[in-house]
Design a protein around this motif. Structure first.
Motif, mmCIF file in Angstrom:
data_model
loop_
_atom_site.group_PDB
_atom_site.id
_atom_site.type_symbol
_atom_site.label_atom_id
_atom_site.label_comp_id
_atom_site.label_asym_id
_atom_site.label_seq_id
_atom_site.Cartn_x
_atom_site.Cartn_y
_atom_site.Cartn_z
ATOM 1 N N GLY A 118 -4.687 -38.778 -26.371
ATOM 2 C CA GLY A 118 -5.754 -38.574 -27.360
ATOM 3 C C GLY A 118 -6.757 -37.564 -26.821
ATOM 4 N N ASN A 119 -8.038 -37.814 -27.079
ATOM 5 C CA ASN A 119 -9.094 -36.868 -26.670
ATOM 6 C C ASN A 119 -8.999 -36.484 -25.199
ATOM 7 N N ILE A 120 -9.204 -37.486 -24.340
ATOM 8 C CA ILE A 120 -9.301 -37.131 -22.922
ATOM 9 C C ILE A 120 -7.928 -36.988 -22.282
ATOM 10 N N PHE A 163 3.524 -40.136 -22.587
ATOM 11 C CA PHE A 163 3.775 -41.149 -23.612
ATOM 12 C C PHE A 163 2.497 -41.397 -24.385
ATOM 13 N N ASP A 164 2.665 -41.499 -25.694
ATOM 14 C CA ASP A 164 1.590 -41.978 -26.568
ATOM 15 C C ASP A 164 2.275 -42.732 -27.702
ATOM 16 N N VAL A 165 1.617 -43.809 -28.180
ATOM 17 C CA VAL A 165 2.194 -44.504 -29.337
ATOM 18 C C VAL A 165 2.256 -43.558 -30.536
ATOM 19 N N ALA A 205 -16.712 -31.367 -13.864
ATOM 20 C CA ALA A 205 -16.556 -32.625 -13.115
ATOM 21 C C ALA A 205 -15.153 -33.208 -13.310
ATOM 22 N N TYR A 206 -14.637 -33.160 -14.547
ATOM 23 C CA TYR A 206 -13.269 -33.670 -14.779
ATOM 24 C C TYR A 206 -12.267 -32.860 -13.954
ATOM 25 N N ARG A 207 -12.466 -31.545 -13.957
ATOM 26 C CA ARG A 207 -11.548 -30.680 -13.193
ATOM 27 C C ARG A 207 -11.601 -31.035 -11.704
HETATM 28 P P1 NAD Z 1 -8.480 -41.633 -28.091
HETATM 29 O O1 NAD Z 1 -8.475 -42.704 -29.123
HETATM 30 O O2 NAD Z 1 -8.817 -40.231 -28.479
HETATM 31 O O3 NAD Z 1 -7.069 -41.584 -27.344
HETATM 32 C C1 NAD Z 1 -6.356 -42.721 -26.977
HETATM 33 C C2 NAD Z 1 -4.883 -42.418 -27.151
HETATM 34 O O4 NAD Z 1 -4.139 -43.522 -26.657
HETATM 35 C C3 NAD Z 1 -4.483 -42.185 -28.605
HETATM 36 O O5 NAD Z 1 -3.754 -40.988 -28.709
HETATM 37 C C4 NAD Z 1 -3.639 -43.414 -28.945
HETATM 38 O O6 NAD Z 1 -2.600 -43.124 -29.864
HETATM 39 C C5 NAD Z 1 -3.084 -43.753 -27.581
HETATM 40 N N1 NAD Z 1 -2.660 -45.143 -27.438
HETATM 41 C C6 NAD Z 1 -3.046 -46.227 -28.130
HETATM 42 N N2 NAD Z 1 -2.393 -47.314 -27.675
HETATM 43 C C7 NAD Z 1 -1.608 -46.892 -26.663
HETATM 44 C C8 NAD Z 1 -0.703 -47.554 -25.804
HETATM 45 N N3 NAD Z 1 -0.489 -48.856 -25.881
HETATM 46 N N4 NAD Z 1 -0.046 -46.814 -24.892
HETATM 47 C C9 NAD Z 1 -0.240 -45.478 -24.809
HETATM 48 N N5 NAD Z 1 -1.094 -44.794 -25.601
HETATM 49 C C10 NAD Z 1 -1.760 -45.512 -26.519
HETATM 50 O O7 NAD Z 1 -9.490 -42.155 -26.962
HETATM 51 P P2 NAD Z 1 -10.158 -41.294 -25.803
HETATM 52 O O8 NAD Z 1 -11.518 -40.905 -26.216
HETATM 53 O O9 NAD Z 1 -9.215 -40.270 -25.322
HETATM 54 O O10 NAD Z 1 -10.342 -42.446 -24.701
HETATM 55 C C11 NAD Z 1 -9.244 -42.920 -23.945
HETATM 56 C C12 NAD Z 1 -9.770 -43.593 -22.676
HETATM 57 O O11 NAD Z 1 -10.481 -42.630 -21.921
HETATM 58 C C13 NAD Z 1 -10.739 -44.732 -22.934
HETATM 59 O O12 NAD Z 1 -10.556 -45.711 -21.945
HETATM 60 C C14 NAD Z 1 -12.102 -44.086 -22.768
HETATM 61 O O13 NAD Z 1 -13.097 -44.990 -22.319
HETATM 62 C C15 NAD Z 1 -11.819 -43.062 -21.693
HETATM 63 N N6 NAD Z 1 -12.705 -41.892 -21.789
HETATM 64 C C16 NAD Z 1 -13.338 -41.505 -20.665
HETATM 65 C C17 NAD Z 1 -14.211 -40.443 -20.705
HETATM 66 C C18 NAD Z 1 -14.942 -40.041 -19.466
HETATM 67 O O14 NAD Z 1 -15.979 -39.402 -19.584
HETATM 68 N N7 NAD Z 1 -14.442 -40.368 -18.292
HETATM 69 C C19 NAD Z 1 -14.417 -39.742 -21.896
HETATM 70 C C20 NAD Z 1 -13.724 -40.166 -23.026
HETATM 71 C C21 NAD Z 1 -12.865 -41.231 -22.952
#
Ligand code: NAD
Ligand code: ISE
Length: 337
Positions: A14-16, A37-39, A280-282
């Motif tokens: 997803g996003n991150i 892998f992603d659902v 920072a992520y990099r």
């Molecule tokens: P998101 O909803 O954009 O992405 C999550 C992805 O996981 C989606 O593509 C979804 O389809 C997939 N997913 C759902 N169930 C799954 C499973 N059982 N197995 C595999 N994939 C599955 O969310 P996001 O914003 O990318 O956040 C994801 C994680 O990253 C969260 O834990 C969030 O707290 C963390 N995050 C951290 C930061 C940071 O600053 N460090 C920033 C954003 C998000």
């Protein structure tokens, strides 16, 4: 002879997760992405095509794949612990996005499994530890340049959140970063937490208290205030200040440069966390890769993940009950020294 690249599998695109895929593939050295892998299978397949990886049918197949040396978990938090446990069972290093797990019990199960495996394998994605501004503050504290820390003030403003976001999630999703930052900067634990909600923004869903003020206290009595405001609208703004006994060290609103037009000077700030913490992520991912090559976990470890979840859960209780909630101070196992 060319050094072998670390082969990385990413779960959750997803996003991150998608950002991390791009970072490993294009922005850091020493690694390549081999499996995803992603659902949401189409998204994973499209991304895999872009970076020369394979989209696998299940997360377990990514973890057990002979073409994967290490794993990044970027699925929603509820899946973090079970996936991390699978990585530990496979003996593979894992960078798990925050939180390590939403519940203390799940974090404890990760710690138990990691210790039983005899190897430190788990890093938690508290990337602010890799941010140049926060590192500067930490250096000013540890060098004694500002004396003893007395107060820590933090501001955490997001432009907006979806309607599904709750007052409790402000603690577990957002403030958890300040919880880790406070522990890391001060070098001590948070022992109690209280959450106050005052006047509401008209821009939040009716069920969400926004903004909220979190007041924490550390073991030596440092007061930590966190303003969390997740519908601030104007941009993504994270600030921090430590007031010491003989000085102050701080991190201001990020300035991305400015332009002048029609007699006006316009400053630009980050629109979201992706931009604000891009460097920072990099640095986090590069350090993770380098750490694996050196047989080390260099960022926040699973004990840090457990402590952060303890405080976040206490903050959730504080939101729900309106009371001050005590946080148990855990003894750090020698394994994590
Ligand atoms: P998101 O909803 O954009 O992405 C999550 C992805 O996981 C989606 O593509 C979804 O389809 C997939 N997913 C759902 N169930 C799954 C499973 N059982 N197995 C595999 N994939 C599955 O969310 P996001 O914003 O990318 O956040 C994801 C994680 O990253 C969260 O834990 C969030 O707290 C963390 N995050 C951290 C930061 C940071 O600053 N460090 C920033 C954003 C998000
Ligand atoms: C998001 O999940 C993050 O982790 C960001 O770093 C944080 O600033 C934001 O508040 C969260 O929603």
């Amino acid at each position: 002879m060319a050094t072998e690249l670390l082969r990385v599998g990413v779960i959750g695109t997803g996003n991150i997760g998608a950002d991390h895929v791009d970072r490993v593939a294009n922005q850091v050295s020493g690694a390549r992405v081999t499996a995803l892998f992603d659902v949401a299978t189409e998204r994973a397949a499209e991304l895999a095509g872009q970076v020369g990886a394979v989209a696998m049918p299940t997360a377990s197949e990514v973890i057990s794949s002979p073409d994967v040396d290490a794993i990044i978990i970027a699925s929603p938090g509820e899946f973090h612990a079970p996936l991390t446990l699978e990585c530990i069972a496979a003996g593979k290093p894992v960078l798990c996005e925050k939180p390590l797990a939403p519940t203390v019990e799940e974090c404890e199960s990760v710690i138990a499994a990691e210790q039983a495996s005899g190897r430190r394998l788990v890093q938690v994605g508290f990337m602010r530890r890799n941010d140049a501004g926060y590192r500067h503050m930490k250096n000013n504290l540890s060098s004694g340049a500002i004396g003893e820390a007395l107060l820590l003030h933090c501001e955490h403003r997001n432009p907006d959140v979806p309607d599904s976001f709750t007052s409790q999630m402000s603690m577990t999703d957002s403030v958890i970063h300040e919880i880790d930052t406070a522990r890391w900067l001060l070098g001590e634990e948070i022992v109690r937490v209280r959450v106050i909600s005052g006047k509401q923004t008209p821009n939040a869903a009716p069920h969400l208290h926004d903004p909220q003020l979190v007041i924490m206290e550390s073991q030596s009595g440092v007061l930590v205030s966190v303003e969390v405001f997740v519908n601030a609208k104007y941009g993504y703004d994270v600030r921090c200040e430590v007031v010491g006994s003989s000085g102050v060290t701080s991190l201001g609103s990020q300035d991305l440069g400015n332009f002048v037009s029609d007699t006006r000077r316009t400053a630009t700030m980050p629109a979201n966390w992706r931009i604000r913490f891009g460097d920072a992520y990099r640095a986090e991912i590069q350090d993770w890769i380098n750490g694996i090559a050196a047989g080390q976990v260099r960022g926040a470890n699973s004990f840090d993940g457990l402590c952060a979840t303890h405080v976040a859960q206490a903050a959730v209780r504080a939101v729900t009950t309106g009371t001050t909630v005590e946080v148990p101070v855990l003894e750090q196992p020698a394994f994590y020294h």
